[in-house]
Motif scaffolding. Structure first.
Motif, PDB file in Angstrom:
ATOM      1  N   TYR A 247       0.828  -1.219   0.000  1.00 41.46           N
ATOM      2  CA  TYR A 247       0.000   0.000   0.000  1.00 41.46           C
ATOM      3  C   TYR A 247       0.860   1.265   0.000  1.00 41.46           C
ATOM      4  O   TYR A 247       0.369   2.358   0.282  1.00 41.46           O
TER       5      TYR A 247
ATOM      6  N   LYS B 101      -2.728  -3.292  -5.862  1.00 38.84           N
ATOM      7  CA  LYS B 101      -3.297  -2.080  -5.283  1.00 38.84           C
ATOM      8  C   LYS B 101      -2.934  -0.857  -6.122  1.00 38.84           C
ATOM      9  O   LYS B 101      -3.797  -0.083  -6.510  1.00 38.84           O
TER      10      LYS B 101
ATOM     11  N   GLY C  31      -3.077   3.475   2.667  1.00 39.72           N
ATOM     12  CA  GLY C  31      -3.932   2.437   2.120  1.00 39.72           C
ATOM     13  C   GLY C  31      -5.279   2.995   1.721  1.00 39.72           C
ATOM     14  O   GLY C  31      -5.419   4.182   1.403  1.00 39.72           O
TER      15      GLY C  31
END
Length: 396
Positions: free
Chosen positions: A203, A235, A320
């Motif tokens: 993240y 991500k 995140g």
């Protein structure tokens, strides 16, 4: 969707979750899913075009077990820029997502009985894979320090059987970003006790509110010979289904990973490899910037809504794309009136009564936590969080 977990190798409570979802549907509530660890987004043009180009060229054969040389060279350049140190392709292994990178690390580093220190709350995969490798997870609670471990608590957990320390920053589920002083102290402990650092920075591209992500090998270069960097594009490029990540570390560890990976998955998906290579070569930073901007906006929307909570502290959400709530003030112990309340109970009732799906902290080793993803479209996020705030404020 995940309601709660009773062991490290699976979930339970799925029947309760289905029943709660059915109750919400019967009441005419749209289900808003805040459980997923992914971002709802279109593909990056560079990824799409790179994949299509590879398909049109008839790419369909094995690559090197740990990925194409060209991709590992491109990743080495990326890691060099990220860390301010020189990395080579022979120090990088391309994997089928970060999970395989973590699995590889556990399998090549651990012997049966070895202990691995894991800050809690933790991503469920960390202890599960330690157990698969025959090791023993040792948890260090972080709730009293804003979900960042205190170095002295990690030091207290070290024994003669300790082999490694897991660092996950920004963290999943809590979204905490480790500061430089904490990273340096943990690195110094690892060096002095001859321990490995497994550094999960999946993240790392998403930090907020003035916080900064620091690779541990940058703040403490002396740890590099005992550090493994785990990362993925799941991500940062919203590619969860493509399963493409990497592990970086000492050459001898990468060689061991290559031997292991040859007997598990052979090589990572070749089309995904070509797609990521194209993205790195064609500078897809514009897409990455837009994705970060979108998440920053979603975070702001979410924090504005969550500010109306009356008995639950507002989530910090430093990094995140999760809001992590501490439900301690809403829980009741059995000693009070004979009936107890858990985060699992709140999650099930939340889904049944409001149609909002969330993840109980019990899944992450924290019986008082609640994780909410803000990777979904903003309009759904605002609606879902508004329902949640009303529900939690009225909880008895």
């Amino acid at each position: 969707m995940l309601a709660h977990r009773t062991n490290l190798f699976g979930t339970s409570g799925t029947a309760a979750a289905r029943a709660a979802a059915k109750a919400a549907a019967d009441a005419g509530k749209e289900i808003i899913d805040l459980t997923a660890g992914e971002i709802w987004s279109e593909l990056a043009p560079t990824i799409r075009d790179g994949a299509i180009d590879a398909i049109n060229k008839g790419v369909n054969r094995y690559t090197d077990t740990v990925g194409m040389v060209e991709l590992r060279e491109a990743l080495a350049r990326k890691i060099s820029l990220d860390t301010g140190q020189i990395w080579k392709a022979e120090e990088v292994a391309v994997t089928s997502g970060a999970k395989q990178a973590l699995f590889n690390a556990a399998m090549v580093l651990l012997n049966p009985g070895d202990e691995v220190i894991i800050p809690a709350p933790y991503w469920t995969t960390f202890p599960a894979q330690v157990l698969i490798a025959g090791g023993t997870p040792v948890f260090v609670d972080t709730r009293s320090n804003g979900y960042v471990p205190r170095p002295e608590h990690i030091k207290e957990a070290v024994t003669e059987r300790t082999r490694a320390i897991v660092i996950n920053t920004p963290s999943n589920p809590a979204g905490a970003v480790y500061d430089v002083e904490t990273l340096m102290a943990i690195a110094q402990l690892a060096v002095s006790r001859n321990l490995w650092i497994i550094f999960d920075e999946c993240y790392g591209d998403f930090v907020h509110g003035g916080h900064t992500h620091h690779p541990i090998v940058s703040v403490a270069p002396e740890i590099r010979a005992r550090a493994l960097i785990v990362n993925s594009f799941s991500k940062s490029l919203a590619l969860t289904g493509w399963r493409i990540g990497y592990l970086a570390g000492p050459k001898e560890v990468i060689n061991a990973v290559k031997a292991l990976q040859s007997h598990t998955t052979s090589n990572p998906n070749v089309i995904a490899q070509h797609a990521v290579l194209a993205h790195l070569q064609r500078d897809g930073s514009d897409y990455e910037g837009k994705l970060r901007s979108r998440l920053t906006s979603a975070r702001r929307v979410g924090l504005d809504v969550l500010a109306w909570l009356t008995r639950v502290p507002v989530a910090r959400a430093q990094g995140g794309f999760y809001f992590y709530l501490d439900l301690s003030r809403l829980l009741r112990s059995a000693s009070e009136d004979g009936a107890s309340t858990t985060a699992d109970d709140i999650v099930t009732a939340l889904l049944a009564e409001t149609g909002v799906a969330a993840v109980s902290g019990a899944a992450f080793g924290d019986p008082a936590g609640l994780r909410l993803s803000y990777g979904i479209p903003s309009e759904k996020l605002a609606t879902g969080l508004a329902r949640l705030v009303e529900f939690l404020n009225a909880w008895k």
